[in-house]
Write a protein that holds these residues in place. Structure first.
Motif, PDB file in Angstrom:
ATOM      1  N   LEU A  47      45.772  38.831  56.032  1.00 42.44           N
ATOM      2  CA  LEU A  47      45.825  38.603  57.470  1.00 42.44           C
ATOM      3  C   LEU A  47      44.962  37.395  57.821  1.00 42.44           C
ATOM      4  CD1 LEU A  47      46.917  40.042  60.115  1.00 42.44           C
ATOM      5  CD2 LEU A  47      44.640  41.066  60.286  1.00 42.44           C
ATOM      6  N   GLN A  61      45.259  46.213  60.655  1.00 45.29           N
ATOM      7  CA  GLN A  61      45.697  46.398  59.267  1.00 45.29           C
ATOM      8  C   GLN A  61      46.293  47.788  59.033  1.00 45.29           C
ATOM      9  OE1 GLN A  61      42.405  45.459  56.618  1.00 45.29           O
ATOM     10  NE2 GLN A  61      43.174  43.391  56.345  1.00 45.29           N
ATOM     11  N   VAL A  74      40.456  39.675  54.843  1.00 40.03           N
ATOM     12  CA  VAL A  74      41.201  38.760  55.711  1.00 40.03           C
ATOM     13  C   VAL A  74      40.742  37.318  55.473  1.00 40.03           C
ATOM     14  CG1 VAL A  74      41.398  40.581  57.456  1.00 40.03           C
ATOM     15  CG2 VAL A  74      39.626  38.825  57.716  1.00 40.03           C
TER      16      VAL A  74
END
Length: 348
Positions: free
Chosen positions: A41, A290, A73
């Motif tokens: 992400l 998430q 991330v």
């Protein structure tokens, strides 16, 4: 002899192939690692000011750093350095490179609404402000009035404790705010309410410095308060608040930090800090995304009950300025707010 030579050559060939085979395994694994990184992400943090304030912006960056370390991330920070010309540009750039854009600063109130409409597939997390009715803007609203109530109660108790060096006989406490805006007024009403709850006769003086990035203005404002017999000043002014700490040191009086535990800056003159869980709230928001548990377009509230605000007295190795009785009283007030026995007024 010829047979022996052929046998030896065959063994060399087999061993060579084995080594080549072993050497090729890491090369096959490498793309998998790159794939994982590419699939992570992408999160951007956009701040109106700059990192290094040892307060609000740094706390938000701690949340992003935690998400990078624990959630894997990819994180990018874009600073605007309080330049209005950069607000829109940096927000657009963040939107182009990231799936999630965390926005920090009241200055973005109008800009974020415009940019969010241009990038409807992106998730925007707006810190410390409330915008409703836009599906891809989710807000985190801290109940700083509750944390400030505790800070005000503590300050009101300490301003009468003349056994502490630097505390005078006047029952006066103060606050330096960065700017006269709703979120800072929310600090103010909580601070005053907490002080008056403990001592209805306490006088609370407030000065708005008019800036969040100017320590010189913070120092000037705090010195003006100390000159009026105020002996404890709560700084709610970002980097400007560093000037409050300087004034406390120069005047041999006291300050209260904000957003992060700031006692380490000067443990002799900073008696405590009113903390906001900015970092943890950002981390939890990214974690919810998430896990597929994120409610986009809503407002997440962080008060005392949610561990979003509190008062910190520094680390164990620091000499305590606040008395044990005062700290115990703060804990009692905290429980009363959690239970609903005390309702703290708000100004936003």
């Amino acid at each position: 002899m010829k047979k022996k030579l052929i046998t030896i050559l065959s063994l060399i060939l087999i061993v060579s192939m084995a080594f080549v085979g072993c050497g090729s395994k890491p090369a096959e694994e490498a793309p998998a690692k790159e794939e994982t990184k590419a699939d992570a992400l992408n999160v951007s943090l956009v701040v109106a000011g700059g990192l290094g304030d040892r307060s609000f912006y740094d706390s938000s960056n701690e949340g992003l750093t935690m998400a990078k370390d624990k959630l894997g991330v990819n994180g990018t920070v874009l600073e605007c350095k309080s330049d209005p010309a950069l607000y829109s540009d940096q927000l657009v750039q963040a939107s182009q490179i990231s799936d999630v854009v965390v926005v920090v600063g009241f200055e973005f109130y109008d800009v974020i609404q415009e940019v969010a409409k241009e990038f409807p597939e992106k998730n925007y997390i707006y810190i410390d402000n409330v915008i409703e009715g836009i599906d891809n803007i989710t807000c985190i609203d801290y109940m700083e009035n509750e944390g400030s109530f505790l800070a005000g109660a503590m300050a009101a108790m300490m301003t009468t404790d003349t056994s502490v060096a630097g505390i005078n006989e006047a029952t006066k406490i103060g606050m330096v705010g960065g700017m006269d805006i709703p979120v800072i007024r929310n600090f103010q009403v909580g601070y005053e309410a907490g002080a008056k709850y403990v001592n209805p006769d306490v006088v609370v003086e407030t000065i708005f410095a008019g800036d969040f990035e100017d320590p010189a203005k913070g120092k000037e404002s705090a010195l003006a308060l100390y000159a009026k017999d105020v002996d404890v000043v709560f700084q709610v002014a970002g980097k400007t608040g560093e000037g409050v700490f300087e004034a406390a040191k120069d005047s041999n009086q006291y300050a209260i930090g904000v957003d992060s535990d700031q006692r380490y800056i000067n443990p002799d003159n900073i008696m405590a800090s009113m903390t906001k869980g900015v970092g943890i709230s950002i981390y939890e928001s990214i974690e919810r995304i998430q896990k597929g548990e994120f409610k986009a377009g809503t407002v997440y509230k962080y008060g005392i009950k949610e561990k979003g605000v509190d008062v910190s007295f520094g680390t164990e190795d620091m000499k305590k300025i606040v008395s044990e009785d005062a700290m115990k009283k703060v804990e009692e007030l905290k429980e009363k707010i959690k239970s609903g026995e005390i309702t703290v007024p708000e100004a936003k």
